[in-house]
Structures are given as C-alpha cells and as structure tokens.
Design an enzyme around this catalytic site. Sequence first.
Site, mmCIF file in Angstrom:
data_model
loop_
_atom_site.group_PDB
_atom_site.id
_atom_site.type_symbol
_atom_site.label_atom_id
_atom_site.label_comp_id
_atom_site.label_asym_id
_atom_site.label_seq_id
_atom_site.Cartn_x
_atom_site.Cartn_y
_atom_site.Cartn_z
ATOM 1 N N TYR A 90 0.678 -1.206 0.025
ATOM 2 C CA TYR A 90 0.018 -0.088 -0.118
ATOM 3 C C TYR A 90 0.819 1.327 0.066
ATOM 4 O O TYR A 90 0.527 2.188 -0.802
ATOM 5 C CB TYR A 90 -1.159 0.042 1.376
ATOM 6 C CG TYR A 90 -2.140 -1.127 1.255
ATOM 7 C CD1 TYR A 90 -2.934 -1.012 0.092
ATOM 8 C CD2 TYR A 90 -1.935 -2.162 2.071
ATOM 9 C CE1 TYR A 90 -3.715 -2.094 -0.033
ATOM 10 C CE2 TYR A 90 -3.071 -3.260 2.033
ATOM 11 C CZ TYR A 90 -4.034 -3.123 0.835
ATOM 12 O OH TYR A 90 -4.714 -4.284 0.898
ATOM 13 N N PRO A 103 -11.227 -0.522 -1.975
ATOM 14 C CA PRO A 103 -12.374 -1.363 -2.333
ATOM 15 C C PRO A 103 -13.690 -0.751 -1.859
ATOM 16 O O PRO A 103 -13.649 0.190 -0.882
ATOM 17 C CB PRO A 103 -12.238 -2.645 -1.819
ATOM 18 C CG PRO A 103 -11.540 -2.216 -0.589
ATOM 19 C CD PRO A 103 -10.651 -1.292 -0.899
ATOM 20 N N HIS A 311 -7.819 0.940 2.232
ATOM 21 C CA HIS A 311 -7.405 -0.632 2.382
ATOM 22 C C HIS A 311 -6.446 -0.814 3.411
ATOM 23 O O HIS A 311 -6.166 -2.009 3.968
ATOM 24 C CB HIS A 311 -7.410 -1.116 1.232
ATOM 25 C CG HIS A 311 -7.830 -2.628 1.200
ATOM 26 N ND1 HIS A 311 -7.657 -3.250 2.479
ATOM 27 C CD2 HIS A 311 -8.066 -3.528 0.000
ATOM 28 C CE1 HIS A 311 -8.065 -4.642 1.920
ATOM 29 N NE2 HIS A 311 -8.208 -4.790 0.792
ATOM 30 N N SER A 427 -6.244 -14.904 4.859
ATOM 31 C CA SER A 427 -5.966 -14.390 6.161
ATOM 32 C C SER A 427 -4.851 -15.008 6.761
ATOM 33 O O SER A 427 -4.810 -16.020 6.978
ATOM 34 C CB SER A 427 -7.283 -14.019 6.744
ATOM 35 O OG SER A 427 -7.074 -13.583 8.065
ATOM 36 N N SER A 527 -10.666 -11.956 -4.747
ATOM 37 C CA SER A 527 -10.990 -12.195 -3.348
ATOM 38 C C SER A 527 -12.254 -12.969 -3.279
ATOM 39 O O SER A 527 -13.173 -12.409 -3.604
ATOM 40 C CB SER A 527 -10.621 -11.160 -2.922
ATOM 41 O OG SER A 527 -10.876 -10.977 -1.244
ATOM 42 N N GLN A 528 -12.614 -13.480 -2.310
ATOM 43 C CA GLN A 528 -14.007 -14.121 -1.997
ATOM 44 C C GLN A 528 -14.288 -13.100 -0.500
ATOM 45 O O GLN A 528 -13.502 -12.976 0.302
ATOM 46 C CB GLN A 528 -13.685 -15.644 -1.269
ATOM 47 C CG GLN A 528 -15.068 -15.865 -0.636
ATOM 48 C CD GLN A 528 -15.291 -17.379 -0.098
ATOM 49 O OE1 GLN A 528 -16.024 -18.150 -0.535
ATOM 50 N NE2 GLN A 528 -14.245 -17.698 0.714
#
Length: 620
Positions: A90, A103, A311, A427, A527-528
Amino acid sequence: MPVLEGKSSKDQDDQNGLPKLPVPPLQQTVDMYLNCMRHLVTEEQFRRTQTITDKFQAPGGLGELLQKKLLERKEVKANWVYDYWLEDMYLNNRLALPVNSSPAMVFPKQNFRAQSDTLRHALPVDYARGQLAGTPLCMEQYYRLFTSYRLPGPKTDTLVAQKSSVMPEPEHIIVACKNQFFVLDVVINFRRLNERDLYTQLQKIRKMAESEEECLPPIGLLTSDGRTEWAEARSILVKDSTNRDSLDMIERCLCLVCLDEPCGLEMSDTNRARMMLHGGGKNKNGANRWYDKPMQFVVGADGCCGVVCEHSPFEGIVLVQCTEYLLKYMIGSPSKLVRAASVSELPAPRRLRWKCSPEIQACLTTSADKLQRLVENLDMNVYKFCGYGKEFIKKQKMSPDAYMQVALQFAFYKCHGRPVPTYESASIRRFQHGRVDNIRSSTAEALAFVKAMTDKKAGLTDAEKMEKLWDAIKAQTNYTILAITGMAIDNHLLGLREIAKELNLEKPEIFTDETYIISNQFILSTSQVPTTVEMFCCYGPVVPNGYGACYNPQSGHIIFCVSSFRDSPETSSDMFVKALVECLGEMQDVCQICNTQAKPCNSTERTEDASKAVKNGRKT
C-alpha cells in the site's frame, strides 16, 4: 500523531496467546516458487530461474544469510513481515486510491421517499471460519477502523494512528455534502447525540451546503489524485493556517458520511458499484469524498449507498463485519438508536474553509481531469449467477472457494488461452498482527483441468475430467492451508528481498530475474468476500491489462464483480463474465454426471444466465 508500526515483542503482550508468524524454511519456499512458476514462463526462462535459485539457496550462500537475518528479526518483532508488507502492498504505491486501491461495499438500493429519509439513513473476539475453523484471530485491525489515517508522502505514505496522550480522542465526524465538508460533533458536553439531534444537525448541513454564496472549491478532488501529486498539493495547502485547521479536523475525525446527489443513472448493481468506487467523476460525486480516511459511509439521494474503504489499515472481512453489524442493527432495532436525551442547545455544524492559491486551483483542475479519465476507463460488470450456489458445491464435498478459484482459472483460459499469475488474499490473522498472504491459484493442476475441458482433441471422458477437477480443487485447498498457516511464498520472498535492502546489499539476482517480475504481475486479482446480508464488495484491477474478480457465494446463487480497464486491448469484463457463466455450467455438468447426488440445475436458466451476462456492464 504516532505511526502505526509493528511493536517489539518486548513491548507488547502476546495478543491473547496468538503465536508469532513463522518464517518458512528457505528450501521449501524456493521449491514452491519454482512449482508455482514452471508453467507460467517459457522453458528457457525457467531453466535460467532454476540456476539462479540453486545459487541463491546453496549452502553458505546469500539465501542462507538472509534467512538467518529474517529469523533474528522474527525474535524482536511481533510480526516480522508486517512493516515490509504494508509498505510494499500500500504505502509505496503511487497510484490514485479510487479504483486502484480502495474497495467498496455496495448496499442494496434504498428507496428514499423524501430527503428526510436520506438523512435518517445516514444515522452505530472473532473466530476463523472455513479452513481451520475455530482458531482465534488477531483483532488488531478492528481498532484501526475509526482511528487511523493515510497521510500522503512524496515517495511513500504513512499510516498514522489517532492515539495520543496529548490530543483528546476525536468526538466528531465529517459530513461531505455538495463537495463541501462540515464538522458534526457527535458528543457534546460529554453526551452522545441521539438520532433526533443527529438528524437536526444533518438538516442544517444540507441547508448550509445549498448556500451558493458560501460554496468553496472541491478540495476532496485532490485526494483522488496520485499519491505523490496529492502529497505535493497538500504541502502547498498546509502553508495556510486555515487549511491546516481544516485538514486537522478531517484527519482526526472518526469517519466520513458522504451525502451524495443523484447520479442520474439507472441504479443497477453495476452502476452502483461504479459510483461507490469513484463517485462518478468531477461532474457527479467524485469530489464529495476524502479518500485518505478508512471509512466513508456513502448515502445517495437516489438510493445508491455503501462504504468506501481505504485499504491499508484493515482487510475486507473487517469491513464486512463492521458494515453487516451496522445494517443489521439499523434494520432490526431502529429504536435503539435513541440512547440519550436530546441536547437542548445544539451548536451549528461548522463548515471547513479553504484558502486556495492559483497553484491549488491548477492542481484541482488536473486532479478532476485524471479522475474523469479513470471513471471513463473503468469497465465493470456486477453479475448475479443464479444457476447454483455454494450448497451445490458443498454437495460435491468441495470447498466453494477452491471451486470458484478453479472456475476463474477456467474462464481466463477460455478468454485468453493461457494461465497467468493469480492473487487470492488469504488471512493470516491467526498470528500476531497478521494481515494476508497470497494463495497462488494458477496451479499446474488447475491448468491441467482447464486444458482437459477446452481441448476437444484430447477426448477425455467425463470421469477423467472429474479426476482433474478434483486434483485442481485439492491443490487449491492445500495451498490455502499453507497460506493461512504462514507457509506461503509471497511474504517470505518479500521479507528476503527487503532484509537484503536493509543490509545495503545489491539486490539478489532472484529478485531481478524475469520470472520473479512476472510472478508479481497479478493479471487476475481475486478475493472471496462472503456476506450474511444483501450487499457485495467490488474493486478495480491491480495491473493495466488485468482483471479484478471479487465473488460472494450464497446458498443458491453467486455474486461476482469483475473489473478491467477499457484502454486495454486484451481485456473485457463482459467477455470474462460470459465465459465464467459458461465455465460454471460446464463444471456443474461434469459434477452431475459423476455425482448423481447433486440436484440438477435448470438448463434453460443457465442459458439465460449466459445471455444476460453481457448486459450488466458493457465494453466495446
């Protein structure tokens, strides 16, 4: 304000017993790296990479030295990769935040009958699920939702915390309305404002914003620019004390509430996603934002509502759980919002003022033009696939996430005829200060499956195709488990690269090699983001010729949000969505033939799915 950093292990507790993130064995990471990239580069390039990695991990070589230094770092840091990862993912990124980084969660369209409904709507330890369910997770990210701020810098940004022994904790939010910013105190005389008081204050803000004689420049546009450009503009702004005071109020606020004007578009899922990601540009609500703040709650007069997220302080699941809690609380118990007696004398909300030099006016013009180009370049398709959902996949004894990842590989191959490096966030909150690592979904097994499904000359039976599907699912599931247990390759390679830089060593050849460069070009960024209420997440691609693919599997349907850029001759979100619908159908056919327990799908409905797929978003 202090910088958010990983603390020394001596200076902090053990995060309620959570272990430290492990450093994977060097040879294991190198072997996995080669296995991940073998089928993604030419044979000649792969042989060169093998030679380079053999030298890197040789006994007494550079790899051993860097591994030793990483292990030493692990002993003195709560999380050895956190600072490296935050900067690389980032803070060092110079691209504009909207679309490229931030997002958004898109709420169901709201049907406001009057302006007053809009204002009322503006008004509130975790455990792992899925793989390794029940494991306690690090909660550090939740504390950053309303206490952090991304400060732009000329070369790198800084994530700052609003924790100070000198400054009081913030007791105000910022309301953006008609591109103006207003301070709304939510605590007055030690009492939190109730719903009626907040509504009164929002009404005042709406009237103040409509006062044309006091209309100020749309300063929020500056935060939509590239990070270096915004840092330069900010350095000009802070020369004036009025601007410094306004910036301070925004940077210290709890969050933003953005009261948007109607955008003039049909409120389809796709259009609402676009509006959340970029506000529609300079002529709509693009300036009614402050992108450096982690939480911006958007309430549009046309029912377009959601949350825009900066984010860097936290991951998507933290945003999901916060917004789900908010929505359930508002829908299920609206009366609970009134918690305190009304404050009799409410001071008027304060408009933030700006002194704009000719330099700033020029910056605003440039920022507005760049944002408009970004708006016009985004190719978005939000699609609700109704052929089946995660319950059908579970009946196959397969992981819905692994199944969707294989489907995405299948769809990309069908569109472009090749596999590409793929990013799926995993994660690692099972560890102290854990954020994410990468699941490299473009496995050799997934490639074997998609070739079996697309090569008609191979003449494979359905049983053989099913076997290859199972191989792909197992490979994806195994890599997922490695990633969430701290054994994936991306964070480890990043750590080795950054520790070499800290030692002032020449960049190791493994990190200048073409294979490594290709490995970090995530043409498919996925991404889920599952939810338990009706909403979905969306974001943009991470490379110019790539796709962003976010999906939300529900019991009987799957929502997926596909993004790309119109100026890329290679990509098309409509094309990808159409292929994905077809691939999900073909995968279901194989499953049904080989597993009679699965409930059949209506083939007519699936055909309609494929034909409708190109109508949600459009790219010529």
